[in-house]
Write an enzyme that holds these catalytic residues in place. Structure first.
Site, PDB file in Angstrom:
ATOM      1  N   ASP A  84       0.819  -1.226   0.000  1.00  7.92           N
ATOM      2  CA  ASP A  84       0.000   0.000   0.000  1.00  7.92           C
ATOM      3  C   ASP A  84       0.849   1.271   0.000  1.00  7.92           C
ATOM      4  OD1 ASP A  84       0.798  -0.797   2.615  1.00  7.92           O
ATOM      5  OD2 ASP A  84      -0.663   0.581   3.503  1.00  7.92           O
ATOM      6  N   GLU A 142      -0.693  -1.818   5.166  1.00  5.71           N
ATOM      7  CA  GLU A 142       0.219  -1.755   6.331  1.00  5.71           C
ATOM      8  C   GLU A 142       0.124  -0.402   7.010  1.00  5.71           C
ATOM      9  OE1 GLU A 142       3.238  -0.911   8.967  1.00  5.71           O
ATOM     10  OE2 GLU A 142       3.218   0.126   7.053  1.00  5.71           O
TER      11      GLU A 142
HETATM   12 ZN   LIG Z   1       5.366   3.822   6.225  1.00  2.00          ZN
HETATM   13 ZN   LIG Z   2       6.533   1.054   5.399  1.00  2.00          ZN
END
Ligand SMILES: [Zn+2]
Ligand SMILES: [Zn+2]
Length: 397
Positions: A84, A142
């Site tokens: 991401d 994440e």
């Molecule tokens: Zn980051």
């Molecule tokens: Zn990262």
């Protein structure tokens, strides 16, 4: 460049360099935010689909899993890359800048994705060299709590039967080519808090008739500094940062209320448990002293990332044989990582690969609008992760 040890992983990773750059640049041009990685996951699945011997599936809507069964018996190893991007407007000038307005790969996850694609390619070309089962997860979200890792761990069968897990983060603050590994506490638990301070608004010329939430809030911020400096041992690690302070509308009005936000970073569970009480005690005392009231919300983020000692030791041995003197002991970081979720189910370790090169201006901090990668680091990443997959897959590893 200094010469590196000659290894099969090194040689094969180096030959992959143009492909790694092409993957990374495509991903860099098309960044997507957490839980919205539709094009990214479709691209990854399509690229994996071109490789032999892989079983490709979609554990969640925007994550991709590739599984390779090795030609020899062994352990089940999970390799993880996050895919991401961030809500940042890119300020780089090169020809492959983000085409998605306000979204940018400013943490290097484009590089992580390219690296794991490279590892998938190398492993799938020679399954007879692979022991056990290698699962490669291209993980969504994440950067966005509660995080993609938690979802994969809680609501899919990804971790069933996994013996060991590893993954890497490129690090612009380390020189390109460095591999840094650390046993034990590696990254902090990133918690967050929100504070509301309610005073009584009024005319700025008559503060004696008001309760000024700006003045009270300023005292709260100052007094919160005492938690780390006066309430916690100097040998323990804790960060309390107020990062947002908002109040008022104009110069001659004392506002009714002020809003504050901040973060708490810790490794130790006991200290982490105590932090909300320490903050609220200050908040309660200061607001009471000045006739204001408060609201307080504390939200736990990812768990601290504590590497399993034997896995970290093994990665260090691999790093020494792959990058020689560029292998080093990592410094722990107060940053957070949802990789920690996998470690609730299996032993494992996370490590860093340097991507900082002042000549290429790839040493801006992560999450900076001018963040970028020295693409040479992609080769090091593949080399390390490929060697780790082969080594950790061996029976009894
Ligand atoms: Zn980051
Ligand atoms: Zn990262």
């Amino acid at each position: 460049m200094t010469t590196l040890p000659e290894t099969t992983s090194g040689e094969r990773a180096a030959a992959l360099a143009p492909q790694l750059t092409a993957w990374r640049r495509h991903l860099h041009q098309h960044p997507e935010l957490g839980f919205q990685e539709h094009e990214t996951s479709a691209y990854v699945a399509a690229e994996l689909g071109k490789l032999p011997h892989l079983t490709v599936s979609r554990p969640t809507e925007t994550s991709v899993l590739a599984v390779l069964r090795g030609g020899q018996p062994g352990q089940t190893v999970l390799l993880r890359a996050d895919i991401d991007a961030l809500p940042i407007t890119e300020e780089n000038q090169f020809e492959f800048v983000s085409q998605n307005e306000g979204v940018m790969h400013a943490c290097g996850h484009d590089g992580h994705t390219a690296i794991l694609l490279g590892v998938a390619k190398l492993l799938s070309e020679r399954p007879e060299d692979v022991s056990g089962e290698i699962r490669m997860i291209f993980q969504h979200a994440e950067e966005l709590g509660p995080g993609g890792a938690e979802e994969l761990v809680q609501s899919t069968s990804l971790m069933d039967g996994v013996d060991v897990v590893t993954g890497l983060h490129l690090n612009s603050q380390l020189p390109t080519g460095v591999v840094a590994v650390k046993p034990g506490a590696f990254m902090a638990a990133p918690d967050m808090f929100e504070i509301g301070i309610r005073g009584r608004g009024g005319h700025a010329a008559h503060p004696e008739e008001a309760v000024d939430p700006v003045a009270v809030g300023a005292q709260v911020v100052t007094n919160l500094q005492h938690i780390v400096s006066r309430n916690v041992s100097a040998l323990d690690n804790l960060v309390v940062s107020v990062t947002y302070f908002h109040a008022g509308t104009t110069h001659n009005v004392i506002p009714d209320s002020a809003q504050l936000m901040g973060t708490v970073r810790s490794f130790d569970a006991e200290l982490r448990g105590r932090a909300p009480q320490l903050i609220e005690r200050v908040l309660k005392g200061v607001t009471e002293a000045h006739g204001a009231t408060y609201t307080f919300k504390y939200e736990k983020g990812y768990r601290p990332l504590i590497n399993t000692d034997w896995v970290a030791d093994k990665l260090m041995t691999i790093a020494r044989s792959e990058v020689g003197e560029h292998a080093q002991l990592a410094q722990p970081s107060m940053g957070g990582e949802d990789f920690s979720a996998y470690l609730t189910k299996a032993p494992g370790a996370y490590f860093n690969v340097g991507s900082g090169n002042p000549l290429l201006e790839s040493d801006y901090p992560h999450h900076h609008p001018r963040f970028t990668l020295d693409e040479e680091s992609l080769v090091t990443g593949v080399r390390m992760l490929h060697a780790a997959a082969l080594e950790l897959g061996k029976p009894g590893a």
